[in-house]
Enzyme design. Structure first.
Site, PDB file in Angstrom:
ATOM      1  N   CYS A  79      -9.305  -7.417   2.336  1.00 39.85           N
ATOM      2  CA  CYS A  79      -9.720  -6.169   2.956  1.00 39.85           C
ATOM      3  C   CYS A  79     -11.238  -6.011   2.897  1.00 39.85           C
ATOM      4  O   CYS A  79     -11.819  -5.279   3.657  1.00 39.85           O
ATOM      5  CB  CYS A  79      -9.072  -4.985   2.253  1.00 39.85           C
ATOM      6  N   THR A 100       0.847  -1.203   0.000  1.00 41.90           N
ATOM      7  CA  THR A 100       0.000   0.000   0.000  1.00 41.90           C
ATOM      8  C   THR A 100       0.880   1.251   0.000  1.00 41.90           C
ATOM      9  O   THR A 100       0.649   2.195  -0.771  1.00 41.90           O
ATOM     10  CB  THR A 100      -0.923  -0.003   1.239  1.00 41.90           C
TER      11      THR A 100
HETATM   12  C1  LIG Z   1      -2.832  -6.217  -5.631  1.00 43.81           C
HETATM   13  C2  LIG Z   1      -2.535  -5.710  -4.253  1.00 43.81           C
HETATM   14  N1  LIG Z   1      -2.069  -4.466  -4.101  1.00 43.81           N
HETATM   15  C3  LIG Z   1      -1.781  -3.956  -2.898  1.00 43.81           C
HETATM   16  C4  LIG Z   1      -1.965  -4.696  -1.759  1.00 43.81           C
HETATM   17  C5  LIG Z   1      -1.608  -4.095  -0.437  1.00 43.81           C
HETATM   18  O1  LIG Z   1      -0.386  -4.605   0.022  1.00 43.81           O
HETATM   19  P1  LIG Z   1      -0.025  -4.549   1.582  1.00 43.81           P
HETATM   20  O2  LIG Z   1      -0.926  -5.532   2.252  1.00 43.81           O
HETATM   21  O3  LIG Z   1       1.414  -4.954   1.667  1.00 43.81           O
HETATM   22  O4  LIG Z   1      -0.227  -3.151   2.004  1.00 43.81           O
HETATM   23  C6  LIG Z   1      -2.479  -5.997  -1.857  1.00 43.81           C
HETATM   24  C7  LIG Z   1      -2.778  -6.792  -0.645  1.00 43.81           C
HETATM   25  O5  LIG Z   1      -3.789  -7.446  -0.535  1.00 43.81           O
HETATM   26  C8  LIG Z   1      -2.755  -6.519  -3.144  1.00 43.81           C
HETATM   27  O6  LIG Z   1      -3.226  -7.761  -3.305  1.00 43.81           O
END
Ligand SMILES: Cc1ncc(COP(=O)(O)O)c(C=O)c1O
Length: 395
Positions: free
Chosen positions: A339, A84
């Site tokens: 999420c 993120t």
């Molecule tokens: C495609 C994608 N982008 C971004 C994220 C976010 O990553 P992080 O959990 O390391 O913040 C995720 C996590 O589910 C993801 O699957």
């Protein structure tokens, strides 16, 4: 200790994990590397003394491993606290730096919220945003991307692999199409679901930025990195001690980075084997589902996809009910992105590829990974007919 806390470890031991796209088990080699740092190397990598130098060596070793796993040079890696943050750094950081040159940003309708919401946020400011549609097979058309690029387009952000349906985009073609339409437009990709599932070479793909997250490929949570092509314009979001070449201030998470480096190296080394083995399991799972259940559909492209992710709609069933029944039967899977689990709204990804609302609501994501086995597939296929029948009765 409450009873559920006491019995949870027993329940977990009996469960089968088919939710690798949400997160992956930490590899033993990663744990070993992290424990060695936690117990032996507590220094601050910014300190000049020997403790600091030892910690700095660990950080730079991780940077080397990560860079070689994605085909970058070590100087092009900026460590972050996960995917993120890496997405935010690329999108906000590049647009902030370049706002004198243009005010237009392009993304797609089925991005992870780390990108979609960040681009939407830019739209509240002085930026114009274009959210491109996605085809029914989950593919983005490079020609449509090129057609949307304007002289004022400063950034295009299109995900490498969709987290819900597993479709892999023609990234190199997209990057070429963007640069052909406007050579100064930057290309970012959310590659969080790519490393460990497909070979990655950021330069061969023609990318300016790419975001990665350790917990999707056997590393710890809360650690990731942004590939930022050498001299790619980007401004820091976090200010302070000037760490990471001034792009990301904050004392580095040394144990986490040690784990990230080892995980990235293993992910890149094992990817071909994983594509073959895990891809075979996924194919068998889908064939078993198709053979035993009526009114099912596979969401996403049938072949342009990562090995482990399988998103299936069971018409006439409610997704939340399916998940609860799978959980009760000892199978951990997901209704979409982690999420959003718990939310009743159908997935924005499925809606974006044109799955009707009612059908989207009855969808389940099974995601297999490095430790998945034939027995995991058998276990799902064994309970599936009963679960779908019950869920269809409810709803
Ligand atoms: C495609 C994608 N982008 C971004 C994220 C976010 O990553 P992080 O959990 O390391 O913040 C995720 C996590 O589910 C993801 O699957």
């Amino acid at each position: 200790m409450c009873v559920s806390r006491a019995v949870l470890p027993l329940i977990l031991r009996a469960m089968r994990y088919l939710d690798y796209a949400a997160t992956t088990p930490v590899l033993p080699e990663v744990t070993d590397a992290m424990v060695a740092v936690l117990t032996g190397d507590f220094g601050n990598p910014s300190s000049v003394h020997a403790y600091g130098r030892a910690a700095r060596e660990i950080v730079e070793d991780a940077r080397d491993r990560v860079a070689s796993a994605v085909g970058a040079s070590p100087a092009e890696i900026v460590f972050t606290a996960g995917g993120t943050e890496a997405d935010n750094l690329a999108i906000k950081g590049a647009t902030r730096k370049l706002r004198g040159n243009g005010n237009h940003v392009i993304t797609t309708a089925f991005e992870h919220h780390a990108v979609l919401d960040t681009v939407e946020w830019l739209g509240h400011d002085e930026f114009e945003t274009t959210v491109l549609p996605v085809g029914p097979d989950g593919l983005v058309d490079p020609a449509a991307v090129a057609a949307a690029v304007r002289p004022s387009t400063i950034l295009v952000s299109i995900m490498a692999v969709n987290n819900e349906i597993g479709t892999a985009q023609p990234l190199a073609e997209i990057a070429r199409a963007v640069k052909g339409a406007n050579p100064s437009t930057l290309v970012h990709t959310d590659a969080v679901q790519m490393l460990g599932n497909l070979p990655v070479n950021v330069h061969e793909l023609g990318l300016d930025f790419a975001a990665f997250s350790a917990h999707k490929f056997g590393g710890p949570k809360g650690v990731g990195f942004l590939f930022a092509r050498s001299h790619a314009p980007v401004e820091a979001l976090l200010h302070g001690g000037g760490h990471e070449g001034g792009l990301r201030s904050g004392t580095l998470n040394v144990p986490g980075l040690a784990g990230l480096g080892v995980a990235a190296e293993i992910a890149a080394k094992e990817v071909d084997h994983k594509i073959e083995r895990v891809g075979g399991l996924r194919t068998r799972l889908w064939q078993g589902i198709e053979d035993s259940i009526e009114r099912v559909r596979l969401n996403g492209h049938p072949t342009e996809r990562v090995p482990g992710t399988l998103n299936v709609s069971f018409e006439g069933a409610d997704g939340e009910t399916l998940l609860l029944l799978f959980d009760a039967a000892g199978i951990a899977c997901s209704a979409g992105s982690a999420c959003q689990s718990g939310a009743i709204d159908p997935s924005h990804v499925l809606l974006a590829i044109g799955v009707p609302r009612e059908i989207a609501k009855g969808s389940v994501r099974f995601s297999l990974g490095r430790e998945s086995t034939d027995e995991d597939v058998d276990a799902v296929l064994e309970v599936l007919p009963g679960i779908v029948e019950s869920a269809r009765r409810v709803g």
